[in-house]
Design a protein around this motif. Structure first.
Motif, short mmCIF file in Angstrom:
data_model
loop_
_atom_site.label_atom_id
_atom_site.label_comp_id
_atom_site.label_asym_id
_atom_site.label_seq_id
_atom_site.Cartn_x
_atom_site.Cartn_y
_atom_site.Cartn_z
N ALA A 150 0.81 -1.23 0.00
CA ALA A 150 0.00 0.00 0.00
C ALA A 150 0.84 1.27 0.00
N PHE A 151 2.10 1.16 0.43
CA PHE A 151 2.87 2.39 0.58
C PHE A 151 4.22 2.34 -0.13
N TRP A 152 5.18 1.64 0.41
CA TRP A 152 6.53 1.69 -0.15
C TRP A 152 6.66 1.02 -1.51
N GLY A 153 5.99 -0.10 -1.71
CA GLY A 153 6.10 -0.81 -2.98
C GLY A 153 5.69 0.04 -4.18
N PRO A 154 4.51 0.66 -4.15
CA PRO A 154 4.11 1.51 -5.29
C PRO A 154 5.05 2.68 -5.52
N LEU A 155 5.59 3.26 -4.45
CA LEU A 155 6.50 4.38 -4.62
C LEU A 155 7.79 3.94 -5.30
N LEU A 156 8.29 2.78 -4.94
CA LEU A 156 9.50 2.27 -5.59
C LEU A 156 9.22 1.91 -7.04
N ARG A 157 8.06 1.30 -7.31
CA ARG A 157 7.72 0.96 -8.69
C ARG A 157 7.53 2.22 -9.53
N GLY A 158 6.95 3.25 -8.93
CA GLY A 158 6.75 4.49 -9.66
C GLY A 158 8.06 5.15 -10.05
N LYS A 159 9.05 5.03 -9.21
CA LYS A 159 10.34 5.65 -9.46
C LYS A 159 11.23 4.80 -10.36
N PHE A 160 11.18 3.47 -10.18
CA PHE A 160 12.14 2.59 -10.84
C PHE A 160 11.51 1.54 -11.76
N ALA A 161 10.18 1.51 -11.84
CA ALA A 161 9.46 0.62 -12.76
C ALA A 161 9.94 -0.83 -12.59
N SER A 327 4.40 13.96 -12.51
CA SER A 327 5.75 13.40 -12.63
C SER A 327 5.70 11.90 -12.92
N ASN A 328 6.68 11.47 -13.72
CA ASN A 328 6.83 10.04 -13.99
C ASN A 328 8.29 9.74 -14.29
N TYR A 329 8.67 8.48 -14.12
CA TYR A 329 10.00 8.00 -14.46
C TYR A 329 9.84 6.78 -15.36
N VAL A 330 10.54 6.78 -16.49
CA VAL A 330 10.37 5.70 -17.46
C VAL A 330 11.73 5.24 -17.96
N ALA A 331 11.76 4.02 -18.49
CA ALA A 331 12.99 3.47 -19.03
C ALA A 331 13.32 4.11 -20.38
N PRO A 332 14.60 4.13 -20.76
CA PRO A 332 14.95 4.62 -22.10
C PRO A 332 14.15 3.86 -23.16
N GLY A 333 13.66 4.58 -24.17
CA GLY A 333 12.89 3.96 -25.23
C GLY A 333 11.40 3.89 -24.97
N HIS A 334 10.94 4.33 -23.80
CA HIS A 334 9.51 4.30 -23.49
C HIS A 334 8.75 5.20 -24.49
N PRO A 335 7.57 4.76 -24.97
CA PRO A 335 6.84 5.56 -25.97
C PRO A 335 6.52 6.98 -25.55
N VAL A 336 6.33 7.23 -24.26
CA VAL A 336 5.95 8.58 -23.83
C VAL A 336 7.05 9.60 -24.15
N LEU A 337 8.28 9.14 -24.27
CA LEU A 337 9.38 10.06 -24.53
C LEU A 337 9.30 10.69 -25.91
N GLU A 338 8.53 10.07 -26.81
CA GLU A 338 8.38 10.61 -28.17
C GLU A 338 7.11 11.44 -28.33
N MET A 339 6.35 11.60 -27.24
CA MET A 339 5.06 12.28 -27.33
C MET A 339 5.17 13.79 -27.11
N GLU A 340 4.20 14.51 -27.65
CA GLU A 340 4.04 15.93 -27.35
C GLU A 340 3.15 16.08 -26.12
#
Length: 436
Positions: A150-161, A327-340
């Protein structure tokens, strides 16, 4: 001694300041049109605003020192913000310790364990004992699976996927330790500089120039020139600038491109560090989205945090706009990086309506989308073994970037300290060489 510095972010500016104070000539090269690096700004309602949200903790004493030295302390504001956590579609306030007891997303025993564990970590100074264990393993054992989920897991996933389960506990210890250290009488106090942090880093850049330094803006470095195993200069804008020493403050992925002559062993260390891209969709609204400054998000939305800057500073400072960072953190090559920005908004709309069901796109006056390839190094277990040295192995060539900030997390305070440390090392080497 003539020193060339690649990057005019706060790390490079701090290094330039110290080198000047020790009698050296400095020249900085910056690919952007202005100084600031990851703290760079853009105008909203006539006032500069950071592309990526920034604030100070009370123990960010180095930034405060710079602000004072530059005569800007009158603009520094310390504010007790309203923070909250979204889980299961419900927003739970997290302002005072009592709010944890009201966090009914988990049973009472889990709430007590969350609070006691955070308090315990607040007083642990030996971070090295956490280096060999992942944050997931340590936290599940300490607070239980339900509280972690409920707390730490989602925050870590949000930051580091996909890398969340690899993150070392030493990194999470640092986050908890710093946040709790910024509490006064049970409530967190955060700092901000009216008119943005651009006030101090631009003033610092101006002082460097006043003292004879040079800053080349909109001048990306093409190559660090190495001859005979020694750094000889910087090639930028088709021109060779000769230097006795060179400091790179660039992320590893850029460093590898501009410095192909690094020793293989050193290059391997740089290549071993992986990054998550940082992204921010910034909205200027005609009304508030919430009454919360920092909303961390545990639910499966397309963004991991909602920071409403104008619940921290006044909307009047930004032409009456209400400023929201998604705010979001994504891996290199993620589709959002090419979006407007408009495309990103379409993906984020359902999440905005989870936060505020009344939200309508007509509230949006303007929007911007920012990306940073060096946003967040992935800090794994035993990370201290893979930190690149400031000395690169090429005589006269040095590196200072966020991968070397540990166990603290990246940020202005520690970037300034790193720049100062790199400059002191460069000065020491120059004096030793001259003495020899």
């Amino acid at each position: 001694m003539r020193v060339g510095i690649v990057g005019a972010g706060v790390c490079g500016l701090a290094a330039a300041k110290v080198l000047q104070e020790r009698g050296h000539e400095v020249t900085l090269f910056e690919g952007r049109h202005e100084v600031g690096g990851q703290v760079v700004t853009f105008p909203v309602g006539g006032t500069p605003l950071e592309c990526f949200y920034h604030h100070l903790f009370t123990n960010d004493t180095t930034v405060v020192r710079y602000i004072r030295e530059l005569g800007l302390e009158r603009y520094l504001r310390w504010i007790q913000p309203r923070n909250a956590h979204l889980v299961g579609g419900r927003i739970y306030p997290f302002v005072t310790p009592l709010d944890l007891l009201r966090f009914t997303a988990v049973p009472l025993t889990s709430r007590l364990r969350l609070g006691l564990v955070a308090l315990y970590l607040r007083y642990q100074r030996n971070w090295r004992k956490y280096e060999g264990v992942t944050a997931r393993e340590w936290m599940v054992r300490a607070v239980g699976q339900r509280a972690y989920d409920a707390f730490w897991g989602p925050l870590l996933r949000g930051k580091f996927a996909d890398h969340a389960d690899e993150v070392g506990m030493a990194w999470l210890w640092g986050k908890i330790y710093l946040r709790f250290a910024s509490r006064k009488r049970g409530r967190e106090a955060l700092g901000y500089l009216e008119g943005s942090f651009r006030r101090y880093y631009q003033a610092l850049a101006d002082r460097i120039v006043e003292r004879g330094g040079r800053i080349h803006l909109s001048t990306p470095v093409e190559r660090v020139v190495v001859e005979g195993g020694r750094a000889r200069g910087i090639r930028a804008a088709g021109q060779l600038f000769e230097f006795d020493q060179v400091l790179m403050t660039t992320p590893n992925i850029i460093t590898r491109k501009i410095a192909p002559d690094l020793p293989p062993s050193y290059a391997a260390v740089l290549d071993s560090v992986r990054y998550q891209w940082a992204t921010c969709l910034v909205l200027a609204l005609d009304r508030p989205l919430t009454n919360i400054y920092w909303l961390s998000i545990a639910d499966d939305l397309k963004f991991v945090a909602c920071i409403e800057h104008t619940n921290f500073m006044r909307p009047e400072d930004y032409g009456g706009n209400h400023i929201v960072y998604l705010s979001n953190y994504v891996a290199p090559g993620h589709p959002v990086l090419e979006m407007e920005a408009g495309e990103v908004l379409e993906q984020y709309l359902p999440g905005l309506r989870v936060i505020n069901p009344a939200f309508d796109r007509s509230w949006i006056r303007e929007m911007w989308f920012f990306r940073d390839p060096g946003g967040q190094p992935i800090i794994t277990t035993h990370y201290s073994r893979s930190i690149p040295d400031i000395r690169t192995g090429v005589e006269g060539l040095y590196l200072a970037n966020t991968t070397q900030i540990y166990p603290e997390d990246r940020g202005q305070n520690y970037s300034l300290l790193l720049g100062e440390r790199a400059a002191a090392l460069m000065d020491e080497d120059a004096r030793r060489s001259a003495g020899g």
